[in-house]
Scaffold this active site. Structure first.
Site, PDB file in Angstrom:
ATOM      1  CB  ALA A 178      34.218   6.113 -44.218  1.00 26.24           C
ATOM      2  CB  SER A 179      34.943   5.222 -38.771  1.00 25.54           C
ATOM      3  OG  SER A 179      33.668   5.701 -38.393  1.00 25.54           O
ATOM      4  CB  THR A 180      38.651   2.753 -40.807  1.00 26.34           C
ATOM      5  OG1 THR A 180      37.876   1.931 -41.700  1.00 26.34           O
ATOM      6  CG2 THR A 180      38.121   2.574 -39.387  1.00 26.34           C
ATOM      7  CD  GLN A 220      34.347   2.013 -41.894  1.00 25.49           C
ATOM      8  OE1 GLN A 220      34.398   3.188 -41.579  1.00 25.49           O
ATOM      9  NE2 GLN A 220      33.739   1.106 -41.132  1.00 25.49           N
TER      10      GLN A 220
END
Length: 210
Positions: free
Chosen positions: A9-11, A14
């Site tokens: 997940a990017s962040t 998330q």
């Protein structure tokens, strides 16, 4: 041959494990078992992703790197994608993505001719989807920057609010001597955020009473 699932997940907000169910179903439908799962909260536009490279370090020739989508593996620039592909090719790891049907045949044993055909087609399609993923990333960044600029000009921009409850929990776990790996697995936070909170804790800025 081992199936190694990569979930990203990017962040830190998330859920990196979101696609686990879909990957498990894909493997089960083919009578396969996922031997290990590697999860992290890092941008796909960064080449420096510890869990991805731990997966590659653990892999043997012929192992499968299973992802939900090619963009989970890469939103990299052309130069960084070439570097990552070189690492994957050197390890002789097969990339199988749920959004790339041409790759599915690489998840099961086949004869040498079929394996070479699948690999050749898959290599081309991977490069195409990686390029598309990068363009999508750059387009989204551009639109976000334009939206932020408009909001700032209108005096409406407030920035992303801090997740104070989660950060306080992380600070408490750091005080308790929990390892970074344990904290990232428990909270889904990124290594970058964890480094910041560790630094803040040392400076007395954690928001958690001593």
């Amino acid at each position: 041959m081992f199936i190694r699932a990569y979930l990203r997940a990017s962040t830190s907000e998330q859920d990196a494990s979101r696609a686990r169910g879909a990957l498990d179903v894909f493997a089960a439908e083919r009578g396969l078992r996922i031997a290990a799962r590697y999860m992290e909260n890092e941008s796909g536009a960064k080449l420096d992703r510890p869990e991805l490279f731990r997966l590659l370090a653990d892999s043997e020739p012929g192992d499968v790197l299973l992802v939900e989508q090619v963009d989970r593996l890469s939103r990299l620039s052309s130069a960084d994608w070439i570097r990552l592909r070189a690492e994957i090719d050197a390890k002789q790891v097969r990339i199988v993505a749920l959004d790339l049907p041409t790759s599915w045949g690489l998840a099961t044993p086949v004869d040498d001719f079929s394996a070479r055909m699948f690999a050749a087609v898959n290599s081309m399609m991977l490069d195409v989807l990686a390029a598309v993923a990068r363009k999508d990333y750059e387009d989204r960044r551009r639109r976000q920057a334009e939206g932020t600029a408009r909001a700032k000009a209108a005096g409406l921009y407030k920035g992303r609010p801090e997740n104070k409850a989660r950060n306080a929990a992380i600070a408490t776990m750091l005080r308790d001597g929990r390892s970074w790996r344990e904290i990232m697995d428990a909270t889904g936070c990124s290594r970058t955020l964890l480094a910041k909170l560790t630094r803040d804790l040392k400076l007395g800025k954690s928001g958690v009473p001593e």
